[in-house]
Design a protein around this motif. Structure first.
Motif, PDB file in Angstrom:
ATOM      1  N   TYR A 122       0.836  -1.210   0.000  1.00  0.00           N
ATOM      2  CA  TYR A 122       0.000   0.000   0.000  1.00  0.00           C
ATOM      3  C   TYR A 122       0.867   1.254   0.000  1.00  0.00           C
ATOM      4  O   TYR A 122       1.833   1.350   0.770  1.00  0.00           O
ATOM      5  CB  TYR A 122      -0.890   0.045   1.245  1.00  0.00           C
ATOM      6  N   HIS A 124       0.413   5.817  -0.800  1.00  0.00           N
ATOM      7  CA  HIS A 124      -0.490   6.908  -1.214  1.00  0.00           C
ATOM      8  C   HIS A 124      -0.301   7.197  -2.700  1.00  0.00           C
ATOM      9  O   HIS A 124       0.824   7.170  -3.207  1.00  0.00           O
ATOM     10  CB  HIS A 124      -0.192   8.168  -0.398  1.00  0.00           C
ATOM     11  N   LYS A 125      -1.391   7.495  -3.386  1.00  0.00           N
ATOM     12  CA  LYS A 125      -1.301   7.683  -4.843  1.00  0.00           C
ATOM     13  C   LYS A 125      -0.418   8.878  -5.224  1.00  0.00           C
ATOM     14  O   LYS A 125       0.270   8.857  -6.243  1.00  0.00           O
ATOM     15  CB  LYS A 125      -2.691   7.810  -5.479  1.00  0.00           C
ATOM     16  N   ARG A 126      -0.400   9.904  -4.359  1.00  0.00           N
ATOM     17  CA  ARG A 126       0.425  11.077  -4.620  1.00  0.00           C
ATOM     18  C   ARG A 126       1.920  10.732  -4.487  1.00  0.00           C
ATOM     19  O   ARG A 126       2.765  11.256  -5.211  1.00  0.00           O
ATOM     20  CB  ARG A 126       0.048  12.135  -3.570  1.00  0.00           C
ATOM     21  N   PHE A 128       3.244   7.692  -4.962  1.00  0.00           N
ATOM     22  CA  PHE A 128       3.579   6.811  -6.092  1.00  0.00           C
ATOM     23  C   PHE A 128       3.928   7.647  -7.311  1.00  0.00           C
ATOM     24  O   PHE A 128       4.948   7.434  -7.965  1.00  0.00           O
ATOM     25  CB  PHE A 128       2.379   5.896  -6.377  1.00  0.00           C
ATOM     26  N   LYS A 129       3.103   8.633  -7.599  1.00  0.00           N
ATOM     27  CA  LYS A 129       3.295   9.473  -8.788  1.00  0.00           C
ATOM     28  C   LYS A 129       4.625  10.227  -8.698  1.00  0.00           C
ATOM     29  O   LYS A 129       5.422  10.227  -9.640  1.00  0.00           O
ATOM     30  CB  LYS A 129       2.121  10.451  -8.875  1.00  0.00           C
ATOM     31  N   GLN A 160      -2.784   1.779  -4.588  1.00  0.00           N
ATOM     32  CA  GLN A 160      -2.656   3.212  -4.324  1.00  0.00           C
ATOM     33  C   GLN A 160      -3.902   3.708  -3.596  1.00  0.00           C
ATOM     34  O   GLN A 160      -5.019   3.479  -4.038  1.00  0.00           O
ATOM     35  CB  GLN A 160      -2.471   3.963  -5.636  1.00  0.00           C
ATOM     36  N   SER A 162      -5.758   6.905  -0.818  1.00  0.00           N
ATOM     37  CA  SER A 162      -5.753   8.321  -0.421  1.00  0.00           C
ATOM     38  C   SER A 162      -6.749   8.496   0.710  1.00  0.00           C
ATOM     39  O   SER A 162      -7.502   7.569   1.021  1.00  0.00           O
ATOM     40  CB  SER A 162      -6.111   9.219  -1.618  1.00  0.00           C
TER      41      SER A 162
END
Ligand SMILES: [Zn+2]
Length: 266
Positions: A122, A124-126, A128-129, A160, A162
């Protein structure tokens, strides 16, 4: 209330200059005895035991060569301190871990990730980006290919997330941005109450102390991606727990002595 237990596992030592990293320049004159020289800090991961699933928070730092060559000089991972080696010592194998929650994807939090072949990962999507497309200032933090090395998390499949997410009963991941763009902390319910594993969003416990001379309700750190988010994360997390003993920081030196007496927290 769940009866989970948290086992802090120190995976090595990184060095840092306190006045550049741990304390914002505006506070150094008001805090006595900050060392001028480089100091060592531990690099904790946290194993959550007693639930239906075995959960790990971060996988810790790199071997000495890698850490010292590409990151902070003199950082070290003594023999046997890598996360997989320490899990074996307490009777677990990396393949026993069901879930890993990453507070963020900096190099000292993600090493050995490829060994955890059965784990849901797991992030956070931010985070990962940004980890795959950082500005050059952060190439070392995320081990960008421009350095001639392969990112530890290259090719890994992440879930991902949030906001605030229940990862399993008694474990919630929530946003604590500022140290990195998508930093997350993890709240774990134990028989003693809820502990928060805060990664680097609170570097060390002194960062929650007020600085009255500056009208600060906390002590901001010197290293951050966004100081406003960093500030808000420290203030809100301080309010989230009963007292500072419920805050578990990745790089808190006093945790080394605490686990001598209490290897299992909660
Ligand atoms: Zn760190």
């Amino acid at each position: 209330m769940s009866n989970l237990k948290i086992r802090p596992i120190n995976t090595g030592f990184v060095t840092t200059v306190p006045k550049e990293y741990l304390y914002h320049h505006s506070v150094v004159d008001y805090i006595p005895n900050i060392p001028d020289e480089r100091i060592e800090m531990p690099v904790f991961t946290f194993l959550v035991e007693g639930g239906d699933k075995l959960l790990l928070i971060d996988t810790g730092m790199a071997p000495t060569d890698r850490a010292s060559t590409y990151h902070h000089p003199s950082s070290r991972q003594p023999e046997g301190m890598a996360i997989h080696e320490q899990l074996e010592c307490i009777g677990y194998h990396p393949q026993d871990i069901d879930i890993i929650v990453f507070t963020h994807l900096h190099w000292d939090h993600v090493f050995q990730i490829e060994r955890f072949v059965n784990a849901d990962l797991y992030v956070h999507k931010r985070e990962f980006k940004f980890a795959f497309d950082p500005i050059p200032l952060y190439f070392k933090s995320y081990e960008h290919p421009a350095l001639g090395i392969t990112r530890p998390f290259e090719g890994m499949k992440f879930i991902q997330i949030s906001g605030e997410t229940e990862i399993m009963p008694g474990v919630r991941a929530y946003e604590s941005f500022g140290h990195s763009p998508g930093h997350m902390s993890v709240e774990v319910e134990t028989g003693e109450g809820s502990y928060i594993c805060v990664g680097d969003s609170i570097f060390q416990l002194h960062n929650i102390n007020p600085v009255p001379e500056m009208h600060y309700e906390i002590t901001p750190p010197g290293r951050f991606y966004n100081i406003i988010e960093t500030w808000d994360s420290i203030v809100s997390q301080k309010a989230r727990v009963k007292d500072s003993s419920y805050i578990l920081c990745t790089h808190e030196p006093s945790l080394i002595d605490r686990i001598e007496k209490t290897p299992l927290i909660g």
